[in-house]
Design a protein around this motif. Structure first.
Motif, PDB file in Angstrom:
ATOM      1  N   VAL A   1       0.845  -1.200   0.000  1.00 20.92           N
ATOM      2  CA  VAL A   1       0.000   0.000   0.000  1.00 20.92           C
ATOM      3  C   VAL A   1       0.880   1.250   0.000  1.00 20.92           C
ATOM      4  N   TYR A   2       1.915   1.252   0.826  1.00 21.05           N
ATOM      5  CA  TYR A   2       2.851   2.374   0.874  1.00 21.05           C
ATOM      6  C   TYR A   2       3.490   2.595  -0.499  1.00 21.05           C
ATOM      7  N   SER A   3       3.952   1.534  -1.152  1.00 17.12           N
ATOM      8  CA  SER A   3       4.594   1.656  -2.461  1.00 17.12           C
ATOM      9  C   SER A   3       3.633   2.195  -3.511  1.00 17.12           C
ATOM     10  N   LEU A   4       2.382   1.764  -3.445  1.00 16.20           N
ATOM     11  CA  LEU A   4       1.385   2.272  -4.387  1.00 16.20           C
ATOM     12  C   LEU A   4       1.106   3.753  -4.150  1.00 16.20           C
ATOM     13  N   VAL A   5       1.070   4.167  -2.884  1.00 12.73           N
ATOM     14  CA  VAL A   5       0.878   5.583  -2.570  1.00 12.73           C
ATOM     15  C   VAL A   5       2.070   6.388  -3.074  1.00 12.73           C
ATOM     16  N   VAL A   6       3.283   5.888  -2.852  1.00 12.84           N
ATOM     17  CA  VAL A   6       4.484   6.565  -3.344  1.00 12.84           C
ATOM     18  C   VAL A   6       4.423   6.691  -4.864  1.00 12.84           C
ATOM     19  N   CYS A   7       4.031   5.633  -5.551  1.00 11.12           N
ATOM     20  CA  CYS A   7       3.926   5.652  -7.006  1.00 11.12           C
ATOM     21  C   CYS A   7       2.903   6.703  -7.449  1.00 11.12           C
ATOM     22  N   TRP A   8       1.749   6.709  -6.812  1.00 18.13           N
ATOM     23  CA  TRP A   8       0.706   7.675  -7.152  1.00 18.13           C
ATOM     24  C   TRP A   8       1.191   9.110  -6.911  1.00 18.13           C
ATOM     25  N   LEU A   9       1.814   9.349  -5.771  1.00 21.11           N
ATOM     26  CA  LEU A   9       2.325  10.696  -5.489  1.00 21.11           C
ATOM     27  C   LEU A   9       3.438  11.082  -6.469  1.00 21.11           C
ATOM     28  N   GLY A  10       4.210  10.111  -6.913  1.00 21.69           N
ATOM     29  CA  GLY A  10       5.210  10.371  -7.941  1.00 21.69           C
ATOM     30  C   GLY A  10       4.560  10.824  -9.240  1.00 21.69           C
ATOM     31  N   VAL A  11       3.448  10.196  -9.579  1.00 18.68           N
ATOM     32  CA  VAL A  11       2.700  10.604 -10.773  1.00 18.68           C
ATOM     33  C   VAL A  11       2.208  12.045 -10.613  1.00 18.68           C
ATOM     34  N   VAL A  12       1.652  12.352  -9.442  1.00 16.38           N
ATOM     35  CA  VAL A  12       1.132  13.705  -9.182  1.00 16.38           C
ATOM     36  C   VAL A  12       2.257  14.737  -9.275  1.00 16.38           C
ATOM     37  N   ILE A  13       3.379  14.470  -8.624  1.00  9.70           N
ATOM     38  CA  ILE A  13       4.513  15.407  -8.638  1.00  9.70           C
ATOM     39  C   ILE A  13       5.051  15.576 -10.058  1.00  9.70           C
ATOM     40  N   THR A  14       5.159  14.473 -10.789  1.00 14.65           N
ATOM     41  CA  THR A  14       5.673  14.534 -12.156  1.00 14.65           C
ATOM     42  C   THR A  14       4.726  15.329 -13.054  1.00 14.65           C
ATOM     43  N   GLN A  15       3.423  15.114 -12.904  1.00 19.48           N
ATOM     44  CA  GLN A  15       2.450  15.877 -13.691  1.00 19.48           C
ATOM     45  C   GLN A  15       2.529  17.370 -13.377  1.00 19.48           C
ATOM     46  N   GLN A  16       2.644  17.701 -12.102  1.00 20.44           N
ATOM     47  CA  GLN A  16       2.739  19.111 -11.719  1.00 20.44           C
ATOM     48  C   GLN A  16       3.995  19.749 -12.300  1.00 20.44           C
ATOM     49  N   ALA A  17       5.099  19.040 -12.251  1.00 19.70           N
ATOM     50  CA  ALA A  17       6.345  19.576 -12.807  1.00 19.70           C
ATOM     51  C   ALA A  17       6.233  19.760 -14.314  1.00 19.70           C
ATOM     52  N   THR A  18       5.581  18.814 -14.974  1.00 19.60           N
ATOM     53  CA  THR A  18       5.400  18.914 -16.422  1.00 19.60           C
ATOM     54  C   THR A  18       4.500  20.090 -16.776  1.00 19.60           C
ATOM     55  N   GLU A  19       3.402  20.233 -16.032  1.00 17.40           N
ATOM     56  CA  GLU A  19       2.474  21.337 -16.288  1.00 17.40           C
ATOM     57  C   GLU A  19       3.125  22.700 -16.073  1.00 17.40           C
ATOM     58  N   ARG A  20       3.997  22.779 -15.119  1.00 19.90           N
ATOM     59  CA  ARG A  20       4.681  24.047 -14.819  1.00 19.90           C
ATOM     60  C   ARG A  20       5.836  24.325 -15.768  1.00 19.90           C
ATOM     61  N   GLY A  21       6.231  23.311 -16.540  1.00 17.65           N
ATOM     62  CA  GLY A  21       7.302  23.497 -17.509  1.00 17.65           C
ATOM     63  C   GLY A  21       8.671  23.663 -16.889  1.00 17.65           C
ATOM     64  N   LYS A  22       8.850  23.130 -15.682  1.00 16.66           N
ATOM     65  CA  LYS A  22      10.147  23.263 -15.008  1.00 16.66           C
ATOM     66  C   LYS A  22      11.199  22.426 -15.733  1.00 16.66           C
TER      67      LYS A  22
END
Length: 164
Positions: free
Chosen positions: A95-116
């Protein structure tokens, strides 16, 4: 073929990343001291390689059941209870690993959207954050396999026997 990928995937990624770190850091040190200059991208790429090495090392440790854990209760438990305790622990870790994976997706999407972007290579920062996604997904896959081994094969050994 699939068994070879399963066996060697993480070690190849880890050794390759370590090699990149060593070569780039060495080359940058030589460039600084011998030529009074630096390799602009060396530090950044070495940092990326180091991050990937660490995150893939987590999945590798899970695969071989060599990740850190406190085993005092498992050592005291009778074999039947030990199996259930290991299943519970691996499930919580899953469960922890799946949460980490999901949060990684969220962080990666935010970084992509911001164009960093990374300053030296001008790569998107999502390249860095993607390591979290890969590690979380691979760790989850390794934990599902571990849960299957415990549930259906009855494996309760914490570390596997080494191939000789």
């Amino acid at each position: 073929m699939l068994s070879r990928i399963e066996k060697y995937f993480e070690p190849v990624v880890i050794v390759t990343a370590l090699s990149v770190v060593i070569v780039l850091v060495f080359a940058d040190v030589v460039a600084r001291f011998a030529f009074a200059t630096s390799i602009a991208f060396a530090g950044e790429v070495a940092r990326l390689a180091f991050v990937y090495m660490i995150y893939f090392g987590v999945a590798y440790a899970i695969r071989d059941r060599r990740h850190m854990r406190v085993t005092v209760l498992l050592d005291l438990a009778p074999p039947g209870l030990r199996r259930w305790m290991m299943l519970a622990a691996e499930t919580v870790f899953l469960v922890y690993s799946l949460v980490v994976c999901w949060l990684g997706v969220v962080i990666t999407q935010q970084a992509t959207e911001r164009g960093k972007i990374l300053s030296a290579t001008e790569w998107p920062t999502s390249v860095l954050y993607a390591a979290i996604i890969f590690s979380g997904a691979l760790s989850a896959a390794r934990l599902i396999h571990s849960i299957w081994r415990i549930a259906f094969r009855g494996e309760t050994q914490l570390t596997p026997q080494m191939d000789v």
